[in-house]
Design an enzyme around this catalytic site. Structure first.
Site, PDB file in Angstrom:
ATOM      1  N   GLU A 130       1.870   3.823   4.190  1.00  0.00           N
ATOM      2  CA  GLU A 130       1.751   2.883   5.318  1.00  0.00           C
ATOM      3  C   GLU A 130       3.134   2.557   5.867  1.00  0.00           C
ATOM      4  O   GLU A 130       4.116   2.555   5.129  1.00  0.00           O
ATOM      5  CB  GLU A 130       1.125   1.573   4.834  1.00  0.00           C
ATOM      6  CG  GLU A 130      -0.360   1.464   5.042  1.00  0.00           C
ATOM      7  CD  GLU A 130      -0.777   1.271   6.495  1.00  0.00           C
ATOM      8  OE1 GLU A 130      -0.008   1.628   7.417  1.00  0.00           O
ATOM      9  OE2 GLU A 130      -1.882   0.778   6.714  1.00  0.00           O
ATOM     10  N   ASP A 131       3.186   2.242   7.154  1.00  0.00           N
ATOM     11  CA  ASP A 131       4.447   1.733   7.715  1.00  0.00           C
ATOM     12  C   ASP A 131       4.631   0.266   7.359  1.00  0.00           C
ATOM     13  O   ASP A 131       5.727  -0.185   7.066  1.00  0.00           O
ATOM     14  CB  ASP A 131       4.487   1.932   9.245  1.00  0.00           C
ATOM     15  CG  ASP A 131       3.246   1.377   9.934  1.00  0.00           C
ATOM     16  OD1 ASP A 131       2.162   1.422   9.333  1.00  0.00           O
ATOM     17  OD2 ASP A 131       3.364   0.891  11.072  1.00  0.00           O
ATOM     18  N   PHE A 184       9.065  -9.834  14.935  1.00  0.00           N
ATOM     19  CA  PHE A 184       8.287  -8.891  15.741  1.00  0.00           C
ATOM     20  C   PHE A 184       8.964  -7.519  15.657  1.00  0.00           C
ATOM     21  O   PHE A 184       9.815  -7.189  16.467  1.00  0.00           O
ATOM     22  CB  PHE A 184       8.251  -9.399  17.182  1.00  0.00           C
ATOM     23  CG  PHE A 184       7.102  -8.868  17.970  1.00  0.00           C
ATOM     24  CD1 PHE A 184       6.694  -7.559  17.846  1.00  0.00           C
ATOM     25  CD2 PHE A 184       6.409  -9.687  18.838  1.00  0.00           C
ATOM     26  CE1 PHE A 184       5.642  -7.060  18.567  1.00  0.00           C
ATOM     27  CE2 PHE A 184       5.348  -9.211  19.585  1.00  0.00           C
ATOM     28  CZ  PHE A 184       4.973  -7.889  19.442  1.00  0.00           C
TER      29      PHE A 184
HETATM   30  C1  PRP Z   1      -0.796  -1.397  11.653  1.00  0.00           C
HETATM   31  C2  PRP Z   1      -0.072  -0.725  10.503  1.00  0.00           C
HETATM   32  C3  PRP Z   1      -0.994  -0.951   9.337  1.00  0.00           C
HETATM   33  C4  PRP Z   1      -1.663  -2.265   9.673  1.00  0.00           C
HETATM   34  C5  PRP Z   1      -1.095  -3.370   8.831  1.00  0.00           C
HETATM   35  O1  PRP Z   1      -1.770  -0.531  12.151  1.00  0.00           O
HETATM   36  O2  PRP Z   1       0.133   0.649  10.753  1.00  0.00           O
HETATM   37  O3  PRP Z   1      -1.967   0.068   9.222  1.00  0.00           O
HETATM   38  O4  PRP Z   1      -1.396  -2.530  11.061  1.00  0.00           O
HETATM   39  O5  PRP Z   1      -1.644  -4.615   9.166  1.00  0.00           O
HETATM   40  P1  PRP Z   1      -2.581  -5.443   8.208  1.00  0.00           P
HETATM   41  O6  PRP Z   1      -1.939  -5.466   6.846  1.00  0.00           O
HETATM   42  O7  PRP Z   1      -2.588  -6.816   8.838  1.00  0.00           O
HETATM   43  O8  PRP Z   1      -3.946  -4.834   8.188  1.00  0.00           O
HETATM   44  P2  PRP Z   1      -2.514  -0.724  13.553  1.00  0.00           P
HETATM   45  O9  PRP Z   1      -3.878  -1.283  13.314  1.00  0.00           O
HETATM   46  O10 PRP Z   1      -1.632  -1.496  14.486  1.00  0.00           O
HETATM   47  O11 PRP Z   1      -2.674   0.762  14.061  1.00  0.00           O
HETATM   48  P3  PRP Z   1      -1.524   1.887  14.211  1.00  0.00           P
HETATM   49  O12 PRP Z   1      -1.165   2.342  12.810  1.00  0.00           O
HETATM   50  O13 PRP Z   1      -2.180   2.949  15.008  1.00  0.00           O
HETATM   51  O14 PRP Z   1      -0.333   1.251  14.905  1.00  0.00           O
END
Ligand code: PRP
Length: 229
Positions: A130-131, A184
């Site tokens: 995960e990022d 942010f």
């Molecule tokens: C982002 C990120 C994680 C998630 C983390 O994804 O890549 O998967 O949010 O947030 P959380 O811990 O509150 O669930 P996003 O839904 O924005 O989609 P993306 O990866 O396509 O940017």
């Protein structure tokens, strides 16, 4: 036999491209950064450390390294190359998860898209990449899916950023690049409204880039580590 007639219409000459400027009226994404939180050099060093640790922990386990798209794409590609020496049997795949609309707050509903064949996951030691782990809704949903519906032998998570102060669910990722302050953040795969993903570092977006959308700057909680470089 069905025959289909295809007519190719000559389209008019396209209008000259408009100048593309960022939401703040500036020319490049770099101009929208209030500061750089983690430089390319700092990220690269930390990814190398994580890679070595993962290589040690997964020797003999033939792990399935599963990138959670889209945000993880840059971290994923750097991390898998840093898993050295590469454990035999390591394979790669991806799962698509999204919980954020166009805003900054999770919608609370995590959508998963995967065309993972069950036999590819069953009995495997899965390392999710995960990022960022924020509320942990996404990673919890993906982990449960893999364990309960796909029969993974184990699921662990490597995340570049851990915004641990924003948890809604208890979740402790096994491999964390940086404990991230409540700012942010964009870049290195992370987006705002799908932009900024290709920036090679993690930066903090200037409030003027989102305040016109009625989005408030997060309250810094004073936690996390940041780079002084
Ligand atoms: C982002 C990120 C994680 C998630 C983390 O994804 O890549 O998967 O949010 O947030 P959380 O811990 O509150 O669930 P996003 O839904 O924005 O989609 P993306 O990866 O396509 O940017």
């Amino acid at each position: 036999m069905v025959s289909v007639a295809v007519t190719v219409q000559q389209t008019a000459r396209p209008a000259p491209a408009k100048e593309v400027v960022s939401c703040s009226g500036r020319q490049t994404y770099h101009d929208d950064m209030a500061k750089i939180l983690y430089t390319e050099a700092v990220i690269s060093q930390r990814v190398a450390e994580l890679g070595r640790q993962i290589a040690q922990d997964y020797q003999g386990k033939a792990p399935l390294v599963l990138g959670v798209l889209k945000g993880s794409f840059m971290f994923f590609s750097d991390l898998v190359r840093a898993i050295e020496p590469c454990p035999r049997g390591l394979t790669l795949d991806f799962i698509r998860a999204s919980s954020y609309g166009s805003g900054t707050e999770s919608t609370g509903e995590v959508k998963l898209k995967a065309d993972l064949k069950l036999e590819k996951v069953e009995g495997r030691h899965v390392l999710l990449v995960e990022d960022i782990v924020d509320t942990a809704l996404t990673i919890t949903t993906v982990s449960r899916y893999l364990l309960e519906e796909c029969g993974a032998a184990s699921v662990a998570t490597a995340t570049l950023l851990d915004k641990h102060e924003r948890r809604k669910l208890v979740y402790r990722p096994e491999y964390v690049g940086f404990l991230c302050p409540n700012e942010f953040v964009v870049g290195y795969g992370l987006d705002f409204n799908e932009e900024y993903r290709t920036i090679p570092y993690i930066g903090v977006l200037k409030p003027e880039c989102y305040s016109h959308l009625g989005i408030e700057a997060p309250e810094p909680d004073g936690s996390g580590e940041s780079s002084d470089e």
